[in-house]
Motif scaffolding. Sequence first.
Motif, PDB file in Angstrom:
ATOM      1  N   ASP A  51       0.723  -1.344  -0.014  1.00 32.26           N
ATOM      2  CA  ASP A  51       0.009   0.100   0.034  1.00 32.26           C
ATOM      3  C   ASP A  51       0.918   1.180  -0.062  1.00 32.26           C
ATOM      4  OD1 ASP A  51      -2.027  -1.700   0.096  1.00 32.26           O
ATOM      5  OD2 ASP A  51      -2.703  -1.178   2.004  1.00 32.26           O
ATOM      6  N   ALA A  52       2.079   1.294   0.810  1.00 27.43           N
ATOM      7  CA  ALA A  52       2.886   2.267   0.815  1.00 27.43           C
ATOM      8  C   ALA A  52       3.534   2.578  -0.597  1.00 27.43           C
ATOM      9  CB  ALA A  52       4.074   2.142   1.987  1.00 27.43           C
ATOM     10  N   ARG A  53       3.861   1.658  -1.251  1.00 26.88           N
ATOM     11  CA  ARG A  53       4.232   1.538  -2.681  1.00 26.88           C
ATOM     12  C   ARG A  53       3.408   2.341  -3.850  1.00 26.88           C
ATOM     13  NH1 ARG A  53       9.407  -1.409  -3.116  1.00 26.88           N
ATOM     14  NH2 ARG A  53       9.729  -2.392  -1.311  1.00 26.88           N
ATOM     15  N   LEU A  54       2.088   1.770  -3.593  1.00 25.13           N
ATOM     16  CA  LEU A  54       0.945   2.483  -4.436  1.00 25.13           C
ATOM     17  C   LEU A  54       0.178   3.583  -4.021  1.00 25.13           C
ATOM     18  CD1 LEU A  54      -0.265  -1.090  -5.556  1.00 25.13           C
ATOM     19  CD2 LEU A  54       1.199   0.268  -6.735  1.00 25.13           C
ATOM     20  N   SER A  55       0.189   4.114  -2.824  1.00 18.33           N
ATOM     21  CA  SER A  55      -0.372   5.306  -2.233  1.00 18.33           C
ATOM     22  C   SER A  55      -0.430   6.524  -3.131  1.00 18.33           C
ATOM     23  CB  SER A  55      -0.085   5.516  -0.887  1.00 18.33           C
ATOM     24  OG  SER A  55      -0.689   6.612  -0.326  1.00 18.33           O
ATOM     25  N   PRO A  56      -1.541   7.129  -3.254  1.00 22.22           N
ATOM     26  CA  PRO A  56      -1.318   8.437  -3.867  1.00 22.22           C
ATOM     27  C   PRO A  56      -0.479   9.245  -3.142  1.00 22.22           C
ATOM     28  CG  PRO A  56      -3.524   7.724  -3.867  1.00 22.22           C
ATOM     29  CD  PRO A  56      -2.926   6.672  -3.047  1.00 22.22           C
ATOM     30  N   ARG A  57      -0.196   9.120  -1.909  1.00 21.90           N
ATOM     31  CA  ARG A  57       0.650  10.072  -1.203  1.00 21.90           C
ATOM     32  C   ARG A  57       2.179   9.768  -1.683  1.00 21.90           C
ATOM     33  NH1 ARG A  57      -3.180   8.053   2.164  1.00 21.90           N
ATOM     34  NH2 ARG A  57      -1.764   6.513   2.976  1.00 21.90           N
ATOM     35  N   ALA A  58       2.384   8.545  -2.204  1.00 20.52           N
ATOM     36  CA  ALA A  58       3.691   8.030  -2.472  1.00 20.52           C
ATOM     37  C   ALA A  58       4.212   9.318  -3.486  1.00 20.52           C
ATOM     38  CB  ALA A  58       3.880   6.910  -3.191  1.00 20.52           C
ATOM     39  N   GLU A  59       5.663   9.656  -3.300  1.00 21.23           N
ATOM     40  CA  GLU A  59       6.086  10.511  -4.256  1.00 21.23           C
ATOM     41  C   GLU A  59       6.177  10.114  -5.697  1.00 21.23           C
ATOM     42  OE1 GLU A  59      10.311  12.715  -5.202  1.00 21.23           O
ATOM     43  OE2 GLU A  59      10.146  11.952  -3.111  1.00 21.23           O
ATOM     44  N   GLU A  60       6.364   9.045  -6.025  1.00 21.55           N
ATOM     45  CA  GLU A  60       6.095   8.223  -7.090  1.00 21.55           C
ATOM     46  C   GLU A  60       5.579   6.792  -7.181  1.00 21.55           C
ATOM     47  OE1 GLU A  60       9.448   8.424 -10.047  1.00 21.55           O
ATOM     48  OE2 GLU A  60       9.980  10.203  -9.346  1.00 21.55           O
ATOM     49  N   PRO A  61       4.470   6.594  -7.264  1.00 25.10           N
ATOM     50  CA  PRO A  61       3.974   5.247  -6.853  1.00 25.10           C
ATOM     51  C   PRO A  61       4.670   4.278  -7.839  1.00 25.10           C
ATOM     52  CG  PRO A  61       1.943   6.696  -7.203  1.00 25.10           C
ATOM     53  CD  PRO A  61       3.331   7.493  -7.527  1.00 25.10           C
ATOM     54  N   ALA A  62       4.795   3.032  -7.245  1.00 23.69           N
ATOM     55  CA  ALA A  62       5.646   2.207  -7.956  1.00 23.69           C
ATOM     56  C   ALA A  62       4.901   1.589  -9.436  1.00 23.69           C
ATOM     57  CB  ALA A  62       5.736   0.779  -7.247  1.00 23.69           C
ATOM     58  N   ILE A  63       3.675   1.684  -9.206  1.00 23.30           N
ATOM     59  CA  ILE A  63       2.927   1.143 -10.543  1.00 23.30           C
ATOM     60  C   ILE A  63       1.887   2.117 -10.669  1.00 23.30           C
ATOM     61  CG2 ILE A  63       1.605  -0.663 -11.501  1.00 23.30           C
ATOM     62  CD1 ILE A  63       2.974  -2.693  -9.640  1.00 23.30           C
ATOM     63  N   PRO A  64       1.877   2.892 -11.690  1.00 26.00           N
ATOM     64  CA  PRO A  64       0.695   4.052 -11.964  1.00 26.00           C
ATOM     65  C   PRO A  64      -0.482   3.155 -12.137  1.00 26.00           C
ATOM     66  CG  PRO A  64       2.657   4.283 -13.247  1.00 26.00           C
ATOM     67  CD  PRO A  64       2.719   3.036 -12.720  1.00 26.00           C
ATOM     68  N   VAL A  65      -1.804   4.137 -11.927  1.00 30.09           N
ATOM     69  CA  VAL A  65      -3.053   3.517 -12.012  1.00 30.09           C
ATOM     70  C   VAL A  65      -3.180   2.815 -13.316  1.00 30.09           C
ATOM     71  CG1 VAL A  65      -5.396   4.180 -11.974  1.00 30.09           C
ATOM     72  CG2 VAL A  65      -4.165   5.105 -10.297  1.00 30.09           C
ATOM     73  N   GLY A  66      -2.762   3.615 -14.316  1.00 30.61           N
ATOM     74  CA  GLY A  66      -3.059   3.004 -15.651  1.00 30.61           C
ATOM     75  C   GLY A  66      -2.452   1.488 -15.835  1.00 30.61           C
ATOM     76  N   ASN A  67      -1.329   1.145 -15.444  1.00 29.44           N
ATOM     77  CA  ASN A  67      -0.928   0.043 -15.333  1.00 29.44           C
ATOM     78  C   ASN A  67      -1.319  -1.079 -14.312  1.00 29.44           C
ATOM     79  OD1 ASN A  67       1.680   1.937 -15.831  1.00 29.44           O
ATOM     80  ND2 ASN A  67       1.455   0.368 -17.222  1.00 29.44           N
ATOM     81  N   LEU A  68      -2.321  -0.843 -13.336  1.00 19.42           N
ATOM     82  CA  LEU A  68      -2.775  -1.574 -12.370  1.00 19.42           C
ATOM     83  C   LEU A  68      -4.071  -2.179 -13.005  1.00 19.42           C
ATOM     84  CD1 LEU A  68      -2.972   0.690  -9.097  1.00 19.42           C
ATOM     85  CD2 LEU A  68      -1.441  -1.486  -9.734  1.00 19.42           C
TER      86      LEU A  68
END
Length: 329
Positions: A185-202
């Motif tokens: 969740d920390a890696r994907l959260s919108p609060r992360a500076e750069e989410p590991a996987i963008p929404v379009g790739n999820l």
Amino acid sequence: MRHTGHVTLNASEQLVVAAAAAAAPSVFNTQPWSFTFTEDGMEVHADPHDAWMPTASAARDVRLSCGAAVFNARASLARRGHGSRVSVLPDAGDPLLVARIAVTDAAPDPVLDELYRWVDSRRTNRYPFRPEGVPADVLALLHDAARREGATLRLLEAEPEYQRMLTSIRHATWTEDEDVREDRDARLSPRAEEPAIPVGNLGPVPRGGRPDDPPVRDMAVGLDLPGRGSAAFEPHPDLAVLETSDDDAGSWIAAGQALQRLLLEATGHGIAASFANQPLEDAELRPDVSGGAAHYGYPQMVLRLGYATEQPPASPRRPLSQVIRRTAA
């Protein structure tokens, strides 16, 4: 006449080969690698810090990712007209040195040259697939691609094996450790500076519920991420297990090369893939993945294969300046 002389890549070639290697799939898109260019080739190093997740498969996933990068480098070298020779884990004193790739003046492998065409268009596709299955002749090509790198691709088609795999995937999802979920969740959260996987790739949130969840991995399960939407997924996709005869670091790197070879082959035939590795991340559940077919070896990846309904964008990649350690003069 056999050629064995080494070739030094020029600066432009080094950048192209590094970009191809960095386009490989990696655990949670962490890209856990770095590259060093020498006078006679290239070194691939594991850089596991950001990729180290609280799962039983962490070390294995890093080596698998690096193995996929090694294969892309080989394909890129073939496209540049070079032969290559790979030495896996060449330094016992440096376990993070995954491979040395010697660039030679031997004739390039024409199959690698052809597979390079698909490096930039390969995607991990977490969108719904069409209901029709992968043709038998294409599955045979994927099986052969894995075999060429010392692995086995085993299609799950007979019952009760298929249902047993679905049960394992669902059980692993429902019983995921809290620290694993929090890390993800920390890696994907919108609060992360750069989410590991963008929404379009999820991909979209799968519609449905227990016990009929589709065997597609929702990497952001439980997170409310704007823009994802939801969709019904195919209920019976083709599932396959990539296995190796041994289960050490060298085998994990071989599995990564086999994975990338078969993924590029699949892309060339219009076949998309995503992963359902939840049971492989749990040491207690991993043996269930092989089940009655344990004689094939150790499971390294679980793949979902099919014809995509939508093509996701390319996943973001780190700048080459961050992954190239040193270039040859």
